[in-house]
Motif scaffolding. Structure first.
Motif, PDB file in Angstrom:
ATOM      1  N   GLN A 224       0.780   5.182   0.920  1.00  0.00           N
ATOM      2  CA  GLN A 224      -0.244   6.524   2.234  1.00  0.00           C
ATOM      3  C   GLN A 224       0.049   7.410   0.811  1.00  0.00           C
ATOM      4  O   GLN A 224       0.814   8.103   0.984  1.00  0.00           O
ATOM      5  N   THR A 225      -0.968   8.051   0.440  1.00  0.00           N
ATOM      6  CA  THR A 225      -0.984   9.639  -0.267  1.00  0.00           C
ATOM      7  C   THR A 225      -0.768  10.812   0.933  1.00  0.00           C
ATOM      8  O   THR A 225      -1.015  10.491   1.949  1.00  0.00           O
TER       9      THR A 225
ATOM     10  N   SER B 200      -4.621   0.543  -1.269  1.00  0.00           N
ATOM     11  CA  SER B 200      -3.826  -0.831  -1.242  1.00  0.00           C
ATOM     12  C   SER B 200      -3.860  -0.856  -2.867  1.00  0.00           C
ATOM     13  O   SER B 200      -4.910  -1.164  -3.870  1.00  0.00           O
TER      14      SER B 200
ATOM     15  N   ALA C 265      -8.901   2.736  -2.531  1.00  0.00           N
ATOM     16  CA  ALA C 265      -8.911   3.403  -1.324  1.00  0.00           C
ATOM     17  C   ALA C 265     -10.348   2.970  -0.594  1.00  0.00           C
ATOM     18  O   ALA C 265     -11.663   2.376  -1.607  1.00  0.00           O
TER      19      ALA C 265
ATOM     20  N   SER D  31       0.113  -1.541  -0.037  1.00  0.00           N
ATOM     21  CA  SER D  31      -0.284  -0.246  -0.003  1.00  0.00           C
ATOM     22  C   SER D  31       0.730   0.896  -0.072  1.00  0.00           C
ATOM     23  O   SER D  31       2.387   1.716   0.329  1.00  0.00           O
TER      24      SER D  31
ATOM     25  N   ASP E  59      -4.964   9.095   2.673  1.00  0.00           N
ATOM     26  CA  ASP E  59      -6.094   7.852   2.487  1.00  0.00           C
ATOM     27  C   ASP E  59      -4.370   6.961   2.478  1.00  0.00           C
ATOM     28  O   ASP E  59      -3.624   7.301   1.773  1.00  0.00           O
ATOM     29  N   ARG E  60      -5.144   5.372   2.224  1.00  0.00           N
ATOM     30  CA  ARG E  60      -4.086   4.632   1.971  1.00  0.00           C
ATOM     31  C   ARG E  60      -4.648   3.482   1.137  1.00  0.00           C
ATOM     32  O   ARG E  60      -5.750   2.914   1.076  1.00  0.00           O
TER      33      ARG E  60
END
Length: 194
Positions: A55-56, A63, A145, A53, A60-61
Motif C-alpha cells: 500500500q503506497t 501488486s 497499479a 502487494s 495505491d495498492r
C-alpha cells in the motif's frame, strides 16, 4: 511417482518431435496423477489469493507480479566483490533483459551496504582493507497499479523495481517496503493496456 510418462497423445499437437523429447526429459509425471487440493467452493482460480502487494502513501495498492531473483555476485569475475557503480549498471542491464517490453527505466531502491575490514598478514606485515558489498540477493520485481500514470488513457501502470536483500523470497525489510510505498509513482511508472 508413476512410471506412466506422457505418450504422444498426452502432448499438444503443436509440439515438434524435439519439443516432445525435451518435455519428457523434464516432466516425469502425468498431470492427471498429481495430488490436488479441493477448492470446490471457489468460483474461479483467482479466489485462491491476491499475492503480494504494498500500500503506497499515495493510496495505491501495488501488486507484485512477477518477481525474479539472482545472487548479487552472479556472473562476476572471481575475486573480492568490491562495491562500485558497475553493480548497479549490471543489475539494470539484467532487469532490461528480463523485462524487454517495459518501456520505463528500472528504479533502483537505495540499498543498505554491508561493510567491514579484511585483515591480511603477508611476509610478517599486517594490513587492513576496508570493504563494502551489496546484500547477496538481487531482486527484480514488476509492481502494478490499477490506474494510469501521468494521466494516460491506459487502465494500468507498472514500475520495474530493483532492490537488494539478505535472503531469498518476498521483500520483508521495513526500510525497503517503506521506500517502495513512498515511491513517486507518476515519475517512474509506465502505463499500459492488455
Amino acid at each position: 511417482m508413476t512410471s506412466d510418462l506422457p505418450d504422444e497423445s498426452d502432448l499438444p499437437d503443436h509440439f515438434s518431435p524435439k519439443e516432445r523429447n525435451k518435455y519428457r526429459q523434464s516432466v516425469h509425471f502425468r498431470i492427471d496423477d498429481l495430488p490436488h487440493v479441493d477448492h470446490s467452493g471457489f468460483s474461479r482460480p483467482g479466489a485462491l489469493g491476491t499475492g503480494f502487494s504494498v500500500q503506497t502513501t499515495g493510496g495505491d495498492r501495488l501488486s507484485l507480479d512477477p518477481l525474479f531473483q539472482c545472487h548479487t555476485g552472479a556472473g562476476q569475475l572471481a575475486g573480492f566483490p568490491l562495491m562500485d557503480e558497475s553493480k548497479f549498471t549490471g543489475a539494470i542491464n539484467h532487469a532490461r533483459s528480463i523485462f524487454p517490453h517495459h518501456d520505463a527505466p528500472p528504479f533502483v531502491i537505495p540499498p543498505v551496504l554491508h561493510r567491514g575490514r579484511a585483515r591480511t598478514l603477508r611476509d610478517g606485515v599486517e594490513s587492513f582493507e576496508e570493504w563494502r558489498v551489496l546484500p547477496p540477493v538481487t531482486c527484480f520485481g514488476l509492481f502494478t497499479a490499477s490506474r494510469p500514470a501521468r494521466g494516460a488513457d491506459d487502465p494500468y501502470s507498472s514500475v520495474l523495481l530493483i532492490w537488494f536483500q539478505d535472503n531469498w523470497g518476498l521483500p520483508d525489510d521495513p526500510r525497503t517496503l517503506r521506500l517502495i510505498a513512498d515511491l513517486d509513482w507518476d515519475s517512474y511508472a509506465h502505463s499500459w493496456n492488455w
